[in-house]
Design a protein around this motif. Structure first.
Motif, PDB file in Angstrom:
ATOM      1  N   ALA A   1     -10.864  -6.196 137.275  1.00 23.00           N
ATOM      2  CA  ALA A   1     -12.209  -6.686 137.571  1.00 23.00           C
ATOM      3  C   ALA A   1     -12.729  -6.129 138.892  1.00 23.00           C
ATOM      4  CB  ALA A   1     -12.201  -8.214 137.608  1.00 23.00           C
ATOM      5  N   SER A   2     -11.859  -6.027 139.887  1.00 22.35           N
ATOM      6  CA  SER A   2     -12.296  -5.518 141.196  1.00 22.35           C
ATOM      7  C   SER A   2     -12.704  -4.053 141.129  1.00 22.35           C
ATOM      8  CB  SER A   2     -11.177  -5.706 142.220  1.00 22.35           C
ATOM      9  OG  SER A   2     -10.070  -4.870 141.923  1.00 22.35           O
ATOM     10  N   LYS A   3     -12.067  -3.300 140.227  1.00 23.74           N
ATOM     11  CA  LYS A   3     -12.432  -1.892 140.076  1.00 23.74           C
ATOM     12  C   LYS A   3     -13.791  -1.732 139.407  1.00 23.74           C
ATOM     13  CE  LYS A   3      -8.514  -0.220 141.667  1.00 23.74           C
ATOM     14  NZ  LYS A   3      -8.450   0.553 142.934  1.00 23.74           N
ATOM     15  N   GLN A   4     -14.196  -2.725 138.609  1.00 29.91           N
ATOM     16  CA  GLN A   4     -15.443  -2.621 137.851  1.00 29.91           C
ATOM     17  C   GLN A   4     -16.618  -3.328 138.508  1.00 29.91           C
ATOM     18  OE1 GLN A   4     -15.453  -0.652 135.179  1.00 29.91           O
ATOM     19  NE2 GLN A   4     -13.236  -0.336 135.409  1.00 29.91           N
ATOM     20  N   ILE A   5     -16.353  -4.204 139.475  1.00 31.79           N
ATOM     21  CA  ILE A   5     -17.428  -5.016 140.035  1.00 31.79           C
ATOM     22  C   ILE A   5     -18.456  -4.176 140.775  1.00 31.79           C
ATOM     23  CG2 ILE A   5     -16.221  -5.490 142.195  1.00 31.79           C
ATOM     24  CD1 ILE A   5     -18.413  -7.932 140.166  1.00 31.79           C
ATOM     25  N   LYS A   6     -18.005  -3.104 141.420  1.00 35.18           N
ATOM     26  CA  LYS A   6     -18.968  -2.263 142.143  1.00 35.18           C
ATOM     27  C   LYS A   6     -19.902  -1.554 141.169  1.00 35.18           C
ATOM     28  CE  LYS A   6     -15.994   1.848 142.456  1.00 35.18           C
ATOM     29  NZ  LYS A   6     -15.381   2.832 143.386  1.00 35.18           N
ATOM     30  N   ILE A   7     -19.382  -1.152 140.010  1.00 43.61           N
ATOM     31  CA  ILE A   7     -20.236  -0.527 138.993  1.00 43.61           C
ATOM     32  C   ILE A   7     -21.151  -1.573 138.376  1.00 43.61           C
ATOM     33  CG2 ILE A   7     -20.224   0.795 136.851  1.00 43.61           C
ATOM     34  CD1 ILE A   7     -17.433   1.761 137.567  1.00 43.61           C
ATOM     35  N   PHE A   8     -20.635  -2.770 138.183  1.00 42.26           N
ATOM     36  CA  PHE A   8     -21.413  -3.859 137.600  1.00 42.26           C
ATOM     37  C   PHE A   8     -22.603  -4.232 138.482  1.00 42.26           C
ATOM     38  CE2 PHE A   8     -22.231  -8.356 136.750  1.00 42.26           C
ATOM     39  CZ  PHE A   8     -22.332  -8.357 135.366  1.00 42.26           C
ATOM     40  N   LEU A   9     -22.409  -4.187 139.797  1.00 37.35           N
ATOM     41  CA  LEU A   9     -23.474  -4.542 140.743  1.00 37.35           C
ATOM     42  C   LEU A   9     -24.279  -3.343 141.217  1.00 37.35           C
ATOM     43  CD1 LEU A   9     -21.544  -7.141 142.952  1.00 37.35           C
ATOM     44  CD2 LEU A   9     -23.108  -7.605 141.058  1.00 37.35           C
ATOM     45  N   GLY A  10     -23.814  -2.141 140.883  1.00 35.34           N
ATOM     46  CA  GLY A  10     -24.531  -0.956 141.321  1.00 35.34           C
ATOM     47  C   GLY A  10     -24.338  -0.647 142.785  1.00 35.34           C
ATOM     48  N   LEU A  11     -23.194  -1.023 143.347  1.00 32.09           N
ATOM     49  CA  LEU A  11     -22.912  -0.792 144.772  1.00 32.09           C
ATOM     50  C   LEU A  11     -22.098   0.482 144.940  1.00 32.09           C
ATOM     51  CD1 LEU A  11     -21.952  -4.396 145.939  1.00 32.09           C
ATOM     52  CD2 LEU A  11     -24.135  -3.228 146.245  1.00 32.09           C
ATOM     53  N   GLU A  12     -22.293   1.131 146.035  1.00 29.53           N
ATOM     54  CA  GLU A  12     -21.513   2.318 146.380  1.00 29.53           C
ATOM     55  C   GLU A  12     -20.394   1.900 147.331  1.00 29.53           C
ATOM     56  OE1 GLU A  12     -21.726   5.249 145.119  1.00 29.53           O
ATOM     57  OE2 GLU A  12     -23.497   4.809 143.887  1.00 29.53           O
ATOM     58  N   ILE A  13     -19.363   1.268 146.780  1.00 32.30           N
ATOM     59  CA  ILE A  13     -18.235   0.820 147.597  1.00 32.30           C
ATOM     60  C   ILE A  13     -17.270   1.983 147.773  1.00 32.30           C
ATOM     61  CG2 ILE A  13     -16.309  -0.801 147.761  1.00 32.30           C
ATOM     62  CD1 ILE A  13     -17.864  -2.742 146.114  1.00 32.30           C
ATOM     63  N   PRO A  14     -16.968   2.364 149.004  1.00 36.17           N
ATOM     64  CA  PRO A  14     -16.013   3.461 149.196  1.00 36.17           C
ATOM     65  C   PRO A  14     -14.632   3.079 148.696  1.00 36.17           C
ATOM     66  CG  PRO A  14     -16.485   2.368 151.284  1.00 36.17           C
ATOM     67  CD  PRO A  14     -17.435   1.800 150.279  1.00 36.17           C
ATOM     68  N   VAL A  15     -13.857   4.079 148.361  1.00 38.55           N
ATOM     69  CA  VAL A  15     -12.503   3.845 147.863  1.00 38.55           C
ATOM     70  C   VAL A  15     -11.650   3.254 148.984  1.00 38.55           C
ATOM     71  CG1 VAL A  15     -10.453   4.886 146.866  1.00 38.55           C
ATOM     72  CG2 VAL A  15     -12.720   5.730 146.232  1.00 38.55           C
ATOM     73  N   LYS A  16     -11.082   2.099 148.728  1.00 42.68           N
ATOM     74  CA  LYS A  16     -10.244   1.406 149.705  1.00 42.68           C
ATOM     75  C   LYS A  16      -8.798   1.409 149.227  1.00 42.68           C
ATOM     76  CE  LYS A  16     -13.675   0.140 152.393  1.00 42.68           C
ATOM     77  NZ  LYS A  16     -13.807   0.634 153.778  1.00 42.68           N
ATOM     78  N   GLU A  17      -7.892   1.478 150.193  1.00 42.33           N
ATOM     79  CA  GLU A  17      -6.479   1.522 149.833  1.00 42.33           C
ATOM     80  C   GLU A  17      -5.979   0.171 149.372  1.00 42.33           C
ATOM     81  OE1 GLU A  17      -2.157   2.747 151.832  1.00 42.33           O
ATOM     82  OE2 GLU A  17      -4.018   2.984 152.953  1.00 42.33           O
ATOM     83  N   HIS A  18      -6.486  -0.907 149.994  1.00 42.75           N
ATOM     84  CA  HIS A  18      -5.999  -2.241 149.683  1.00 42.75           C
ATOM     85  C   HIS A  18      -7.093  -3.064 149.008  1.00 42.75           C
ATOM     86  CE1 HIS A  18      -2.324  -1.515 151.923  1.00 42.75           C
ATOM     87  NE2 HIS A  18      -3.041  -1.108 152.946  1.00 42.75           N
ATOM     88  N   PHE A  19      -6.639  -4.017 148.207  1.00 41.70           N
ATOM     89  CA  PHE A  19      -7.557  -4.873 147.467  1.00 41.70           C
ATOM     90  C   PHE A  19      -8.417  -5.711 148.412  1.00 41.70           C
ATOM     91  CE2 PHE A  19      -8.185  -9.200 145.823  1.00 41.70           C
ATOM     92  CZ  PHE A  19      -9.018  -8.931 144.755  1.00 41.70           C
ATOM     93  N   TYR A  20      -7.795  -6.267 149.447  1.00 36.94           N
ATOM     94  CA  TYR A  20      -8.542  -7.159 150.331  1.00 36.94           C
ATOM     95  C   TYR A  20      -9.628  -6.412 151.102  1.00 36.94           C
ATOM     96  CZ  TYR A  20      -5.639  -5.376 154.187  1.00 36.94           C
ATOM     97  OH  TYR A  20      -5.012  -4.575 155.108  1.00 36.94           O
ATOM     98  N   GLU A  21      -9.430  -5.108 151.345  1.00 40.17           N
ATOM     99  CA  GLU A  21     -10.462  -4.323 152.021  1.00 40.17           C
ATOM    100  C   GLU A  21     -11.703  -4.183 151.141  1.00 40.17           C
ATOM    101  OE1 GLU A  21      -7.710  -1.404 154.829  1.00 40.17           O
ATOM    102  OE2 GLU A  21      -8.427  -0.688 152.878  1.00 40.17           O
ATOM    103  N   SER A  22     -11.476  -4.017 149.836  1.00 46.20           N
ATOM    104  CA  SER A  22     -12.609  -3.936 148.912  1.00 46.20           C
ATOM    105  C   SER A  22     -13.343  -5.265 148.837  1.00 46.20           C
ATOM    106  CB  SER A  22     -12.119  -3.533 147.516  1.00 46.20           C
ATOM    107  OG  SER A  22     -11.510  -2.262 147.548  1.00 46.20           O
TER     108      SER A  22
END
Length: 643
Positions: free
Chosen positions: A163-184
């Motif tokens: 879900a965390s990998k898809q949420i940025k696409i779902f919201l249309g956000l340009e989230i940079p690639v983060k190494e850790h889940f909590y950073e995203s």
């Protein structure tokens, strides 16, 4: 003639059963009906539509050209479905496997180049051979050491990662690639107001269509309808406002090309260089595939055969390596979507692989009109349904230790790399198993005087014979449990010195190794020094093999081994001290009625000696042993109440 016909029928059934061991599709193929084929066809069509954008993304993660992600979704999925054991597992490229492969092969060759592709295909072949070999020698039982709590925790954590990998696409956000889940998560929290309303609306439209259709018309292919409706909505928005203002991005047209034939590199240098990586990838992919299969099996109740799953995964990678496929394994996204789409048999995965071929040739250009937000919305819904909240509640209420294990696996899945989390779950399960088997239950047993037939019980207030102790062992006596069992024997000898005779109820003991045999012989020696002896009741053949072959039974004595509880008690009773029996008030055995009870005032003066018989009821036992006995009895009472 009738006998010949009967013989041929029996031979045919036996031959068919033997073939089904090597060809699992012969088993589930008999149960196919028009209804199940229709359901599998719709589920396969849904899976093929979903894998189109995913395959390209996985290939990019793995450092491969985009079309190779689709190649790895065709042949491996078909072979794994034919020769695997799960009815819903769908094999193909995955995020974790792609990341592991890229991080290792990128140090050997340039990603995307011919040498890199050759290494990836060779790695798939080596992984497949290793997987097949492990299944052939029946190492599939290793996955049985993955506890239920670990699977639930890992599944829930993996669903959250999806879900965390898809949420940025779902919201249309340009989230940079983060190494850790909590950073995203932190980045999303700080920039959530920057989402694109129209992109999110398209994503919600796909969710709404699936949810409504599932409630109103559950047999209708909701996911396909959702992709169509959201595509129309996205096209209308882009036509009216323009793609630049809406922020709605499409998947894009995919290449039209069938999987070309390929050949792994069998040179000794390459095989030696990839051997360590192939072994690590084998353990990781097998654990991932079987974990996914078992997590879905928890919902369906279908048994999973680890050895057959190993063989199916191995053949899928072996055959796939000759059709330009890199390492494939069980996919959480595709397997979850396959199950949610109503798949009834492995035929759905075969349809998904086969339908992907015409989709590539015909429908691939149309993916230019498929919004990414719609696919992301469907994957978020799949991730939500993967989490088994009912099982989580049961584990939390049933056992605090299991709940802690589930939580540790869940958080390790979130905060560490997925492959490490899976291996950590396996190691944790093995440690749990070793800890349980190293501390077998040892329960005192005595006849219940309130029972008509004097049935044996473990009540803490039941009286015991002052000269005779009976203990029940509920697990094997092997090198890992010898220390605990030996310590318990020592405690019982020290705190109950007058109970010189010990009868072990060994019905629950399946195995005794050399260490356990040495312990039993040592206990026999100590009991005889006290003036008593050691006796064994209902010793299984599997447990007595080492005792017989090693000569330990010669020391313990064949006369001290009993198959009848009445015979054992009668034999031990004949060896008890009659002076103590005559003044004993417990009288728990039927044989005790044959003795005359002497009250203290009936005794002659010369017989009046200060003989104190230590009570063996748990009210007067030592704190350490008493605590163990009370704890065991409390657990048993709790289980009975729950039942």
């Amino acid at each position: 003639m009738a006998n010949l016909r009967h013989f041929l029928q029996e031979y045919s059934l036996l031959f068919s059963f033997s073939l089904s061991k090597f060809f699992p599709f012969m088993r589930w193929g008999r149960n196919l009906t028009e209804e199940t084929v229709r359901a599998d066809l719709l589920a396969g069509l849904t899976g093929a539509a979903i894998v189109l954008p995913q395959g390209v993304a996985f290939a990019a993660i793995a450092g491969m050209p985009p079309e190779y992600g689709l190649y790895a979704s065709i042949v491996p999925a078909i072979i794994a479905a034919l020769f695997g054991s799960s009815w819903h597992l769908v094999s193909g490229p995955t995020t974790a496997a792609s990341i592991v492969m890229f991080s290792s092969l990128s140090a050997l060759a340039i990603p995307g180049g011919p040498e890199y592709i050759s290494l990836a295909i060779t790695l798939a072949f080596m992984v497949g051979v290793t997987q097949f070999a492990m299944g052939a020698v029946r190492l599939g039982a290793l996955v049985n050491f993955i506890s239920h709590s670990v699977i639930v925790g890992f599944t829930s954590g993996a669903a959250l990662l999806i879900a965390s990998k898809q949420i940025k696409i779902f919201l249309g956000l340009e989230i940079p690639v983060k190494e850790h889940f909590y950073e995203s998560v932190v980045y999303l929290w700080e920039h959530w107001s920057a989402f694109h309303p129209m992109v999110t609306f398209v994503g919600f439209s796909s969710l709404a269509v699936v949810i409504i259709l599932r409630r109103k018309w559950p047999k209708f292919p909701g996911m396909i309808a959702a992709l169509f409706v959201s595509g129309v909505v996205a096209a209308i928005f882009n036509f009216i406002f323009g793609e630049d203002k809406t922020g709605i991005h499409m998947v894009g047209a995919l290449p039209r090309q069938l999987p070309p034939l390929s050949m792994p590199d069998f040179s000794a240098e390459v095989l030696q260089e990839l051997a360590p990586l192939a072994l690590a990838m084998t353990l990781f992919t097998l654990t991932e595939a079987v974990s996914i299969a078992r997590s879905i099996a928890l919902k369906t109740g279908q048994p999973i055969q680890g050895n057959q799953e190993f063989i199916g995964q191995g053949l899928s990678n072996i055959v796939g390596s000759f059709f330009s496929a890199y390492v494939a394994t069980g996919s959480f996204n595709r397997s979850g979507a396959n199950f949610e789409a109503g798949a009834r048999s492995p035929l759905s995965a075969i349809f998904a692989g086969l339908l992907l071929i015409p989709l590539l040739m015909v429908v691939a250009p149309l993916t230019a009109y498929l919004p990414k937000a719609a696919v992301a919305g469907l994957l978020i819904l799949v991730a939500w349904r993967i989490i088994d909240f009912a099982q989580i509640r049961k584990i939390c209420s049933a056992d605090n230790k299991e709940a802690a294990i589930m939580a540790v696996t869940f958080f390790s899945t979130i905060f560490f790399k997925l492959e490490f989390a899976i291996l950590f779950g396996v190691i944790l399960s093995l440690l749990i198993y070793l800890r349980k088997t190293s501390r077998p239950r040892i329960i005192p047993r005595v006849p219940n005087p309130e029972s008509k037939h004097r049935k044996f019980g473990s009540g803490v207030a039941l009286p015991e014979c002052p000269q005779f102790k009976m203990l029940r062992l509920d697990d094997s006596i092997y090198f890992g449990s010898v220390a605990h069992v030996g310590e318990m024997f020592r405690l019982y000898r020290e705190h109950y010195p007058q109970q010189k005779h010990l009868l072990l109820l060994t019905k629950g003991v399946n195995q005794v190794d050399v260490g356990g045999a040495e312990l039993l012989m040592a206990e026999t020696r100590e009991r005889r020094k006290m003036g008593g002896d050691l006796y064994l009741y209902r010793l299984k053949d599997s447990a007595s093999a080492v005792l017989k072959d090693g000569g330990y039974l010669d020391f313990i004595g064949e006369d001290n081994i009993f198959d009848s509880k009445e015979e054992a008690i009668s034999k031990v009773f004949d060896r008890l001290d009659r002076d103590i029996c005559s003044v004993c008030e417990n009288r728990i055995f039927l044989e005790c009625k044959t003795l005359e009870y002497k009250k203290p005032e009936d005794k002659k003066p010369e017989d009046e000696k200060p003989t104190k018989v230590k009570s063996t009821t748990t009210k007067k036992v030592s704190k350490k042993v008493g605590k163990i006995v009370r704890k065991t009895a409390a657990k048993k009472t709790t289980k009975k109440g729950a039942t």
